[in-house]
Design an enzyme around this catalytic site. Structure first.
Site, PDB file in Angstrom:
ATOM      1  N   LYS A 173      11.488  67.940  -6.638  1.00 43.51           N
ATOM      2  CA  LYS A 173      11.093  67.058  -7.731  1.00 43.51           C
ATOM      3  C   LYS A 173      12.343  66.317  -8.193  1.00 43.51           C
ATOM      4  O   LYS A 173      13.170  66.867  -8.910  1.00 43.51           O
ATOM      5  CB  LYS A 173      10.502  67.847  -8.904  1.00 43.51           C
ATOM      6  N   GLU A 230      21.865  75.450 -12.746  1.00 39.08           N
ATOM      7  CA  GLU A 230      23.161  74.775 -12.886  1.00 39.08           C
ATOM      8  C   GLU A 230      22.988  73.820 -14.060  1.00 39.08           C
ATOM      9  O   GLU A 230      22.249  72.846 -13.966  1.00 39.08           O
ATOM     10  CB  GLU A 230      23.508  74.039 -11.590  1.00 39.08           C
ATOM     11  N   CYS A 278      28.132  66.931 -15.240  1.00 39.89           N
ATOM     12  CA  CYS A 278      28.231  68.241 -15.894  1.00 39.89           C
ATOM     13  C   CYS A 278      29.652  68.780 -15.849  1.00 39.89           C
ATOM     14  O   CYS A 278      30.031  69.587 -16.685  1.00 39.89           O
ATOM     15  CB  CYS A 278      27.255  69.226 -15.263  1.00 39.89           C
ATOM     16  N   GLU A 324      27.633  68.563 -25.389  1.00 41.64           N
ATOM     17  CA  GLU A 324      27.789  67.781 -24.171  1.00 41.64           C
ATOM     18  C   GLU A 324      27.287  66.366 -24.444  1.00 41.64           C
ATOM     19  O   GLU A 324      26.119  66.169 -24.786  1.00 41.64           O
ATOM     20  CB  GLU A 324      26.975  68.418 -23.041  1.00 41.64           C
TER      21      GLU A 324
HETATM   22  P1  NAD Z   1      16.658  67.335 -17.993  1.00 42.69           P
HETATM   23  O1  NAD Z   1      17.165  68.718 -17.958  1.00 42.69           O
HETATM   24  O2  NAD Z   1      15.595  66.974 -18.947  1.00 42.69           O
HETATM   25  O3  NAD Z   1      16.115  66.928 -16.521  1.00 42.69           O
HETATM   26  C1  NAD Z   1      16.562  67.511 -15.321  1.00 42.69           C
HETATM   27  C2  NAD Z   1      15.357  67.652 -14.409  1.00 42.69           C
HETATM   28  O4  NAD Z   1      14.381  68.500 -15.014  1.00 42.69           O
HETATM   29  C3  NAD Z   1      14.645  66.348 -14.125  1.00 42.69           C
HETATM   30  O5  NAD Z   1      14.169  66.352 -12.802  1.00 42.69           O
HETATM   31  C4  NAD Z   1      13.487  66.390 -15.091  1.00 42.69           C
HETATM   32  O6  NAD Z   1      12.413  65.577 -14.688  1.00 42.69           O
HETATM   33  C5  NAD Z   1      13.119  67.851 -15.051  1.00 42.69           C
HETATM   34  N1  NAD Z   1      12.372  68.309 -16.205  1.00 42.69           N
HETATM   35  C6  NAD Z   1      12.303  67.761 -17.439  1.00 42.69           C
HETATM   36  N2  NAD Z   1      11.484  68.496 -18.234  1.00 42.69           N
HETATM   37  C7  NAD Z   1      11.042  69.522 -17.494  1.00 42.69           C
HETATM   38  C8  NAD Z   1      10.198  70.631 -17.754  1.00 42.69           C
HETATM   39  N3  NAD Z   1       9.636  70.825 -18.941  1.00 42.69           N
HETATM   40  N4  NAD Z   1       9.976  71.506 -16.756  1.00 42.69           N
HETATM   41  C9  NAD Z   1      10.547  71.351 -15.554  1.00 42.69           C
HETATM   42  N5  NAD Z   1      11.351  70.316 -15.251  1.00 42.69           N
HETATM   43  C10 NAD Z   1      11.609  69.414 -16.203  1.00 42.69           C
HETATM   44  O7  NAD Z   1      17.846  66.386 -18.163  1.00 42.69           O
HETATM   45  P2  NAD Z   1      17.769  64.871 -18.630  1.00 42.69           P
HETATM   46  O8  NAD Z   1      16.733  64.554 -19.623  1.00 42.69           O
HETATM   47  O9  NAD Z   1      17.663  64.114 -17.388  1.00 42.69           O
HETATM   48  O10 NAD Z   1      19.145  64.765 -19.371  1.00 42.69           O
HETATM   49  C11 NAD Z   1      19.318  65.387 -20.644  1.00 42.69           C
HETATM   50  C12 NAD Z   1      20.623  66.047 -20.721  1.00 42.69           C
HETATM   51  O11 NAD Z   1      20.736  67.029 -19.682  1.00 42.69           O
HETATM   52  C13 NAD Z   1      21.806  65.144 -20.472  1.00 42.69           C
HETATM   53  O12 NAD Z   1      22.165  64.447 -21.594  1.00 42.69           O
HETATM   54  C14 NAD Z   1      22.830  66.153 -20.046  1.00 42.69           C
HETATM   55  O13 NAD Z   1      23.398  66.751 -21.145  1.00 42.69           O
HETATM   56  C15 NAD Z   1      22.058  67.166 -19.278  1.00 42.69           C
HETATM   57  N6  NAD Z   1      22.130  66.982 -17.819  1.00 42.69           N
HETATM   58  C16 NAD Z   1      22.952  67.794 -17.136  1.00 42.69           C
HETATM   59  C17 NAD Z   1      23.065  67.629 -15.771  1.00 42.69           C
HETATM   60  C18 NAD Z   1      23.980  68.470 -14.962  1.00 42.69           C
HETATM   61  O14 NAD Z   1      24.482  68.012 -13.951  1.00 42.69           O
HETATM   62  N7  NAD Z   1      24.194  69.715 -15.323  1.00 42.69           N
HETATM   63  C19 NAD Z   1      22.348  66.646 -15.110  1.00 42.69           C
HETATM   64  C20 NAD Z   1      21.471  65.845 -15.841  1.00 42.69           C
HETATM   65  C21 NAD Z   1      21.381  66.035 -17.207  1.00 42.69           C
END
Ligand code: NAD
Length: 500
Positions: free
Chosen positions: A192, A268, A303, A402
């Protein structure tokens, strides 16, 4: 498009790019069963890039069933290790042959600078698949030290169906960090991608089948995370979920697992990573360059971004001056322009979140030393200037949360103990850097820092051979990259033989 990275040629190639916009299930592109689509937005223009299939639980179910069928048929899991290696190496070769196309997809979809996509993201993706492929027939299993009447084999077997929930900040690279070990160990996968960045994963799946990975082994389902990410993680037919993203969603995935089949969840998550510059740091011009790269690379949407610079009090002014100078090289602009080092934030709401953190830094009394504004507004894109805050105190929001944007907080210390305590004063523990000329100090501080990867005298995430993942709330139950990543996608089995 040539590797000389000519802006006009890149723009021309981008205009001709074909997008795969449907889900990839059981080896074929298919519309979402509902027929619905959503718009993928180009963050550099704010304009629609393409409609994408908006999958839901039904599509996830179909993808999981296809993956399960492929797994049970043994068409991948039961192939000889040498054969899986051959096919994965061919896959890596195909990805390399399509390097520019894949780089452009991530550049348009995520707003990542094209130079990074071409020289870092896609080459790292290719190396990652090659490394895991090469490892497949190099790992030996074990025989336990039983008595003479028995032989006990300790073997590893694939889990079955693994879901990979990907972030938007390194779309193809994170697909590789998950899929390399998942596929190498014989599992089937349902990917996904992040809602904002599905295009490279959708193309990658087609290339996987072209390389000989059997249909059904690799499926990609685009759409809203709250719907399909949740469905994937609740599905009773999924044996594990590998996730990179926010700590908040990571927490939610553990709940889904607990409420369904106790699938393994490899997390992660985020980071608030320290860069510690000790009093005897080497050449400050070099350190300033590393420090700026560590925080502004990938727009700070990383990250492992070193968003807290913890610098010795006496070096602070010089470091600040040098970092501001180096930051002039971090040109904000069109990600298709090879000269650009900072592209747009992923989407408008995220840009507003980053600007909100900048406002909080000002309001809480930090001194804005560089940047701090939205820029290039006329493009319609979501650009934020490279930003540095001085006089940051450990309790300020910008020192604790963050930000995931190009924002550096500068804090000072006097003693090494104080520096280590400040560095560890966070709920995260993903990466850290330390700068010192003294080898003994480097070892001591590296061991004292509570982080999954500590770089000495540089900013690095290691390479394919080194595990990557976090301490504390930066994640657990596994690592990306290296042979350690193979273990989390396998079960340990004992085969006990009676000889007499
Ligand atoms: P997120 O955690 O919401 O999304 C990451 C993934 O999870 C995406 O594929 C998203 O579609 C999916 N997702 C969202 N809601 C979900 C749910 N309820 N169940 C299962 N999967 C779900 O991250 P984001 O909204 O893209 O970004 C928000 C914050 O997350 C950023 O500001 C940052 O702080 C952090 N982030 C961290 C990393 C990293 O590399 N560790 C990467 C992206 C974002």
């Amino acid at each position: 498009m040539s590797h000389t990275l000519d802006y006009r040629a890149i723009k021309a190639a981008a205009a001709k790019l074909k997008f795969r916009t449907k889900a990839f299930i059981d080896g074929k592109y298919v519309d979402a069963r509902s027929g619905k689509t959503y718009d993928s937005i180009n963050p550099a223009t704010g304009q629609r890039l393409t409609p994408i299939a908006a999958c839901d639980e039904t599509d996830v179910g179909a993808a999981v069933r296809a993956a399960r069928r492929a797994f049970n048929d043994g068409i991948w899991a039961k192939r000889s290790p040498a054969e899986r290696k051959r096919i994965l190496l061919k896959f890596a070769d195909l990805l390399e042959a399509h390097l520019e196309e894949l780089a452009l997809l991530d550049c348009l979809d995520a707003g990542k600078p094209i130079t990074d996509c071409i020289t870092i993201d896609v080459p790292d993706t290719v190396r990652c698949f090659r490394w895991h492929a090469e490892a497949i027939d190099k790992e030996y299993e074990r025989v336990s030290p039983t008595g003479p009447d028995n032989v006990a084999l300790i073997v590893r077997e694939p889990l079955g169906v693994v879901g990979a929930i990907l972030p938007w900040n390194f779309p193809i690279q994170m697909a590789a960090w998950k899929l390399g070990p998942i596929l190498a160990t014989g599992n089937s996968a349902v990917v996904k991608p992040a809602r904002q960045t599905s295009l490279s994963a959708l193309r990658l799946a087609e290339l996987a089948v072209e390389a000989g990975i059997p249909e059904g082994v690799l499926n990609v389902v685009p759409g809203n995370g709250a719907i399909i990410g949740a469905a994937l993680c609740r599905d009773m037919g999924v044996d594990a979920v590998a996730f990179t993203g926010s700590t908040e969603i990571g927490r939610q995935l553990l709940r889904y697992s607990a409420e369904s089949n106790l699938k393994r969840v490899v997390l992660e998550l985020g980071g608030k990573n320290p860069q510690v510059v000790l009093a005897d740091a080497p050449d400050l011009d070099y350190v300033a360059r590393q420090a700026v790269n560590c925080v502004f690379w990938n727009m700070g949407e990383n990250c492992s971004s070193g968003s807290r610079l913890i610098v010795h009090r006496e070096l602070k002014d010089k470091m600040l001056e040098k970092m501001i100078e180096v930051s002039k090289e971090w040109i904000v602009g069109d990600p298709l322009n090879p000269a650009t080092k900072i592209g747009p934030m992923i989407e408008e709401s995220h840009m507003n979140k980053v600007l909100g953190y900048i406002a909080s830094g000002r309001a809480e009394g930090a001194r804005l030393a560089l940047g701090g504004n939205r820029t290039l507004q006329k493009t319609g894109g979501f650009f934020v200037e490279a930003t540095i805050f001085d006089n940051v105190k450990a309790e300020m929001t910008i020192a604790r949360e963050e930000i995931f944007g190009p924002v550096l907080s500068v804090l000072t210390f006097t003693t090494e103990e104080e520096a280590v305590a400040m560095a560890n004063d966070t709920s995260y523990g993903l990466t850290a850097s330390v700068y010192t000329k003294d080898v003994a100090t480097a070892h001591r501080v590296a061991r004292a820092l509570r982080a999954g990867t500590v770089s000495v005298n540089c900013f690095s995430e290691g390479d394919a051979t080194t595990p990557f993942g976090g301490f504390k709330q930066s994640g657990f139950f596994g690592r990306d990259k290296s042979i350690f990543a193979h273990h989390q996608y396998t079960e340990l089995k004992t085969v006990w033989l009676q000889l007499t």
